[in-house]
Every structure is written in C-alpha cells, then in structure tokens.
Design a protein around this motif. Structure first.
Motif, PDB file in Angstrom:
ATOM      1  N   UNK A  39       0.829  -1.207   0.000  1.00 10.43           N
ATOM      2  CA  UNK A  39       0.000   0.000   0.000  1.00 10.43           C
ATOM      3  C   UNK A  39       0.860   1.253   0.000  1.00 10.43           C
ATOM      4  N   UNK A  40       1.947   1.235   0.745  1.00 12.16           N
ATOM      5  CA  UNK A  40       2.828   2.405   0.793  1.00 12.16           C
ATOM      6  C   UNK A  40       3.466   2.670  -0.562  1.00 12.16           C
ATOM      7  N   UNK A  41       3.782   1.634  -1.295  1.00 13.00           N
ATOM      8  CA  UNK A  41       4.409   1.809  -2.603  1.00 13.00           C
ATOM      9  C   UNK A  41       3.376   2.191  -3.656  1.00 13.00           C
ATOM     10  N   UNK A  42       2.202   1.568  -3.603  1.00 12.18           N
ATOM     11  CA  UNK A  42       1.210   1.764  -4.661  1.00 12.18           C
ATOM     12  C   UNK A  42       0.181   2.848  -4.363  1.00 12.18           C
ATOM     13  N   UNK A  43      -0.190   3.015  -3.095  1.00 10.20           N
ATOM     14  CA  UNK A  43      -1.146   4.037  -2.727  1.00 10.20           C
ATOM     15  C   UNK A  43      -2.597   3.679  -2.980  1.00 10.20           C
ATOM     16  N   UNK A  44      -2.872   2.503  -3.483  1.00  4.28           N
ATOM     17  CA  UNK A  44      -4.252   2.076  -3.767  1.00  4.28           C
ATOM     18  C   UNK A  44      -4.502   0.727  -3.096  1.00  4.28           C
ATOM     19  N   UNK A  45      -5.550   0.688  -2.304  1.00  2.00           N
ATOM     20  CA  UNK A  45      -5.842  -0.505  -1.521  1.00  2.00           C
ATOM     21  C   UNK A  45      -6.051  -1.738  -2.394  1.00  2.00           C
ATOM     22  N   UNK A  46      -6.841  -1.588  -3.459  1.00  2.00           N
ATOM     23  CA  UNK A  46      -7.147  -2.751  -4.295  1.00  2.00           C
ATOM     24  C   UNK A  46      -5.878  -3.323  -4.920  1.00  2.00           C
ATOM     25  N   UNK A  47      -5.041  -2.460  -5.436  1.00  2.00           N
ATOM     26  CA  UNK A  47      -3.794  -2.927  -6.051  1.00  2.00           C
ATOM     27  C   UNK A  47      -2.876  -3.539  -5.005  1.00  2.00           C
ATOM     28  N   UNK A  48      -2.814  -2.919  -3.838  1.00  2.00           N
ATOM     29  CA  UNK A  48      -1.957  -3.439  -2.771  1.00  2.00           C
ATOM     30  C   UNK A  48      -2.411  -4.827  -2.335  1.00  2.00           C
ATOM     31  N   UNK A  49      -3.729  -5.031  -2.251  1.00  2.00           N
ATOM     32  CA  UNK A  49      -4.242  -6.349  -1.882  1.00  2.00           C
ATOM     33  C   UNK A  49      -3.859  -7.391  -2.932  1.00  2.00           C
ATOM     34  N   UNK A  50      -3.964  -7.022  -4.207  1.00  2.00           N
ATOM     35  CA  UNK A  50      -3.588  -7.956  -5.269  1.00  2.00           C
ATOM     36  C   UNK A  50      -2.101  -8.276  -5.216  1.00  2.00           C
ATOM     37  N   UNK A  51      -1.275  -7.266  -4.969  1.00  2.00           N
ATOM     38  CA  UNK A  51       0.169  -7.483  -4.892  1.00  2.00           C
ATOM     39  C   UNK A  51       0.503  -8.371  -3.693  1.00  2.00           C
ATOM     40  N   UNK A  52      -0.123  -8.119  -2.544  1.00  2.00           N
ATOM     41  CA  UNK A  52       0.147  -8.942  -1.358  1.00  2.00           C
ATOM     42  C   UNK A  52      -0.250 -10.399  -1.611  1.00  2.00           C
ATOM     43  N   UNK A  53      -1.403 -10.605  -2.238  1.00  2.00           N
ATOM     44  CA  UNK A  53      -1.828 -11.973  -2.559  1.00  2.00           C
ATOM     45  C   UNK A  53      -0.845 -12.633  -3.523  1.00  2.00           C
ATOM     46  N   UNK A  54      -0.437 -11.894  -4.526  1.00  2.00           N
ATOM     47  CA  UNK A  54       0.518 -12.437  -5.499  1.00  2.00           C
ATOM     48  C   UNK A  54       1.851 -12.762  -4.830  1.00  2.00           C
ATOM     49  N   UNK A  55       2.275 -11.902  -3.894  1.00  2.00           N
ATOM     50  CA  UNK A  55       3.536 -12.150  -3.186  1.00  2.00           C
ATOM     51  C   UNK A  55       3.465 -13.459  -2.405  1.00  2.00           C
TER      52      UNK A  55
END
Length: 182
Positions: A39-55
C-alpha cells in the motif's frame, strides 16, 4: 512442535513439503505488514491487496527454493512484495495518488477538530507528495521510515548497496521538501 510456535524458517520447510497449514501461519503472521508495504508503494488498496496476494502465492510456489541461510523469511517475502509493487507501479506508467483509504490510515484520530483538519491537510499533502516520487524512492521511504528497517535490511530488499539506498533516500527527501514547500 505446534505450528504457531515454529520459526518462519521451519514453517517454510514444512510448506516446501506441501503443508498448507504451515504456510497459512506465515500468511497470518506477515499478511498485514506485507499489505502495508504494498500500500505504501502503490497508494491504492485494491492494487496493494492484489500485490500482497501475489507475493504470498509466489512465496508458496517458491517455498522449496527458500534458503534461510541467505535471508530471513520476512526479508525474502518483502523483497518479492517490493518487486511486484514496483513493477505494477511502472506498468501503470505514472505515479499514483494516495486514495482516501490510504489517507485514513495516516490520520490521527486523537486531536480536536481544528488540529485534526490541519493534520489531515498535512497528511494529504504528504501523501500527494509521496505519490509523486518514483516507485523505488517510495519503496525506500516505506522501508526505512514506515517499516523501521535498518539500512542494511532495506538495501537488501531493494537489491542495492547501503550507499545506493542512502542516495535513494536523499533524493526522495529533497524531492519531498521541494513538493511540500509552498
């Protein structure tokens, strides 16, 4: 030994052998921090959630290749998260503006209405300025200041030397100062 008491390295070894419950413990332990970092890098909750899941998906798929002698699990996982978040930000082709949800995370609920309004304005200005930083500079700021990692840990996650990390942080601070000065 109970899964909840096992070290991250032990849980990864079990996950490499196919133990989904062991990996679930890792997700429970480190999911919030992974999401915050994205979230800190992307600034958007939806994208951050997708990135965390992908990680976490990538960590599960690469569990057998994890080497606790080379890095701690958290360093390894956060490196995966940072790479995914930076790549996603680059694909987007522009710096993101922090959404209202990200600003709500930064707001301090304790002060009175006037102080809260001033703090919200300051947070909004800072969030806007942070969003205008290049992704690697945002990542360096997030790791060093928001996650409280040492220079060596932050540098390792970004795959740069400590001196290069210092350069990223210096450029980020200078740009933030320019953006925040009226």
């Amino acid at each position: 030994m109970a899964r909840d008491e096992a070290s991250d390295a032990e849980l990864m070894a079990w996950a490499a052998a196919g133990d989904r419950a062991a990996f679930g413990v890792l997700v429970a332990r480190h999911g919030d921090r992974t999401l915050r970092l994205a979230l800190r890098v992307l600034g958007r909750t939806e994208e951050a959630e997708e990135v965390a899941q992908e990680a976490f998906l990538r960590a599960w798929q690469a569990a057998a290749s994890f080497d606790p002698g080379r890095a701690r699990f958290t360093t390894w996982l956060h490196r995966i998260t940072l790479n995914l978040a930076i790549d996603r930000g680059r694909r987007r082709g522009r710096a993101t503006e922090a959404g209202e949800e990200a600003l709500a995370l930064l707001a301090d609920p304790a002060p009175g209405p006037e102080a809260a309004a001033a703090a919200a304005e300051d947070h909004a200005a800072l969030a806007g300025a942070l969003a205008r930083l290049p992704a690697r500079q945002r990542a360096a700021i997030a790791l060093a200041y928001e996650e409280g990692l040492s220079g060596a840990e932050a540098a390792a996650m970004l795959d740069v030397s400590e001196r290069a990390l210092e350069g990223l942080l210096r450029r980020a601070r200078l740009m933030l100062r320019r953006l925040m000065t009226p």
